[in-house]
Design an enzyme around this catalytic site. Structure first.
Site, PDB file in Angstrom:
ATOM      1  N   LEU A   1       0.863  -1.173   0.000  1.00  0.00           N
ATOM      2  CA  LEU A   1       0.000   0.000   0.000  1.00  0.00           C
ATOM      3  C   LEU A   1       0.902   1.227   0.000  1.00  0.00           C
ATOM      4  CD1 LEU A   1      -2.712  -0.826   2.737  1.00  0.00           C
ATOM      5  CD2 LEU A   1      -2.980  -0.967   0.252  1.00  0.00           C
ATOM      6  N   ASP A   2       0.460   2.299  -0.641  1.00  0.00           N
ATOM      7  CA  ASP A   2       1.210   3.543  -0.583  1.00  0.00           C
ATOM      8  C   ASP A   2       1.327   4.003   0.870  1.00  0.00           C
ATOM      9  OD1 ASP A   2       1.282   3.469  -3.334  1.00  0.00           O
ATOM     10  OD2 ASP A   2      -0.362   4.895  -3.594  1.00  0.00           O
ATOM     11  N   ARG A   3       2.360   4.773   1.130  1.00  0.00           N
ATOM     12  CA  ARG A   3       2.615   5.215   2.504  1.00  0.00           C
ATOM     13  C   ARG A   3       1.418   5.939   3.116  1.00  0.00           C
ATOM     14  NH1 ARG A   3       8.065   8.540   4.361  1.00  0.00           N
ATOM     15  NH2 ARG A   3       7.599   8.653   6.587  1.00  0.00           N
TER      16      ARG A   3
ATOM     17  N   THR B   1      -1.754   5.726   2.176  1.00  0.00           N
ATOM     18  CA  THR B   1      -3.002   4.963   2.090  1.00  0.00           C
ATOM     19  C   THR B   1      -3.133   4.088   3.327  1.00  0.00           C
ATOM     20  OG1 THR B   1      -2.862   4.883  -0.324  1.00  0.00           O
ATOM     21  CG2 THR B   1      -4.314   3.294   0.727  1.00  0.00           C
TER      22      THR B   1
ATOM     23  N   ARG C   1      -5.020   6.392  -7.827  1.00  0.00           N
ATOM     24  CA  ARG C   1      -4.753   7.827  -7.761  1.00  0.00           C
ATOM     25  C   ARG C   1      -4.597   8.408  -9.159  1.00  0.00           C
ATOM     26  NH1 ARG C   1       0.183   7.794  -3.552  1.00  0.00           N
ATOM     27  NH2 ARG C   1       0.109  10.061  -3.942  1.00  0.00           N
TER      28      ARG C   1
END
Length: 398
Positions: free
Chosen positions: A210-212, A214, A316
């Site tokens: 997961l993105d930081r 998110t 995104r």
């Protein structure tokens, strides 16, 4: 999540670029997910929470570690190692080898596959030759008492845990916590999992990322067997992920499919994913289904997202592409002269809400994460009902 039956929202209005409406027939929808139908079977325990205390492994007699490779070695990929990622291959061959050390030798090109540089995510094939440089093995953690810092880390993991059994963990990753290490990152999930390393030097493995910024469901494999099975489910698209986001404006139609090619674009300070053309260097096909759940004065919309593919920053980039960027996105929010409504925090409003995936030993893991504090604050300020029926559940799986 509420299961009130509502008729799926009907597409209306002009279509944004890159999107087209879907009107899936009943044949396209899995029976377990039809409005009014029975929900999918959940694995083990429900509601999703830790099924047993998160504790360090009991004391065991550790086998002799593999010989320390003090010089360059060339090894051949076996049948059992076929289709294994480069980083997993090194972890399996040399238990105790740190993630940072693996990334360093791969980044410097010291590890070669059939004479060529390789990426840690590349998959190996049976019979390939792998050049391995001299390695520095980390000393496996002993079975003695945990330090005060390790105990705090173990407690933090316990508090994040939504589901756990002998093979699998699902963490509720908070926004701002990185999944893996990188430049300037001193704390991350992969490093935290070191406190769960057993006497053999094995620790739980990340199955996806997961993105930081998110938050939400992050799947962890506690055993090598589970890692292989779960990674296969992602590769064969047997896993279903649902995200929630707050976006600028209201997408039209209110349900749709976004299909583009995405490629990484590097610049001096950072990199982003740009919409590319088929055949462009590094371009990969990306597909996302979306559905508007609720709106706020036509300025903001709560959307539910189902990625079919799993490209970097896919959701995104896709929402920005159809001109409905996710609120608080520092990379992709491209709306000019747009003011953030009062009271809302300028942080990424993206949640990995739910994951549904076959369990390695049978049954189904079905776990949902709550809204993080900054998103819950926004939902309350905007009067959005976070227990509403989620229309994206009926989107096609492919």
């Amino acid at each position: 999540m509420s299961r009130r039956v509502k008729r799926p929202l009907r597409p209306a209005g002009d279509r944004p670029k890159g999107a087209r409406p879907y009107r899936g027939s009943s044949a396209e929808r899995p029976p377990a997910h039809r409005p009014g139908g029975k929900p999918a079977a959940r694995f083990a325990a429900s509601p999703p929470r830790a099924s047993k205390p998160l504790v360090a492994e009991p004391a065991k007699v550790a086998p002799e570690p593999p010989p320390l490779p003090t010089k360059v070695q060339t090894v051949v990929v076996t049948a059992d190692e076929n289709n294994m990622r480069v980083d997993r291959f090194l972890e399996a061959r040399f238990p105790g080898l740190s993630f940072s050390h693996i990334q360093r030798i791969v980044r410097k090109g010291e590890l070669r596959v059939n004479g060529k540089r390789a990426d840690s995510k590349d998959r190996l094939e049976e019979g390939q030759s792998v050049r391995i440089p001299p390695l520095k093995l980390d000393t496996p953690k002993g079975a003695g008492p945990l330090s005060e810092a390790a105990t705090k880390t173990l407690q933090a993991l316990k508090e994040m845990t939504l589901f756990e059994d002998a093979d699998v963990m699902v963490l509720n990753k908070p926004a701002g916590l990185a999944v893996q290490g990188g430049s300037g990152i001193t704390r991350n999930v992969d490093l935290m999992l070191e406190v769960m390393r057993d006497a053999k030097g094995q620790k739980p493995r990340l199955v996806h990322r997961l993105d930081r910024e998110t938050s939400g469901c992050l799947l962890i494999a506690k055993t090598r067997f589970a890692a292989t099975a779960l990674t296969g489910s992602f590769r064969h698209r047997s896993a279903r992920k649902i995200y929630w986001a707050l976006v600028a404006g209201v997408p039209k139609p209110k349900q749709g499919r976004i299909s583009t090619y995405l490629a990484k674009e590097e610049n001096e300070d950072d990199s982003i994913m740009r919409v590319a053309k088929h055949g462009d260097e590094g371009a990969s096909h990306a597909v996302t289904y979306y559905a508007v759940v609720e709106t706020s004065a036509q300025k903001l919309a709560w959307v539910s997202l189902k990625p079919v593919t799993g490209r970097t920053h896919q959701l995104r980039a896709h929402m920005a592409h159809i001109d409905h960027a996710i609120v608080g996105d520092p990379k992709y929010f491209n709306k000019e002269n747009w003011d953030l409504p009062g009271g809302l925090q300028n942080r990424l409003h993206l949640l990995a809400r739910r994951i549904v995936i076959p369990h390695p030993r049978g049954g189904v893991i079905d776990v949902s994460a709550p809204l993080p504090p900054h998103m819950l604050q926004s939902w309350n300020l905007l009067g959005l009902e976070h227990d509403r029926f989620d229309p994206i559940e009926n989107a096609p799986e492919e």
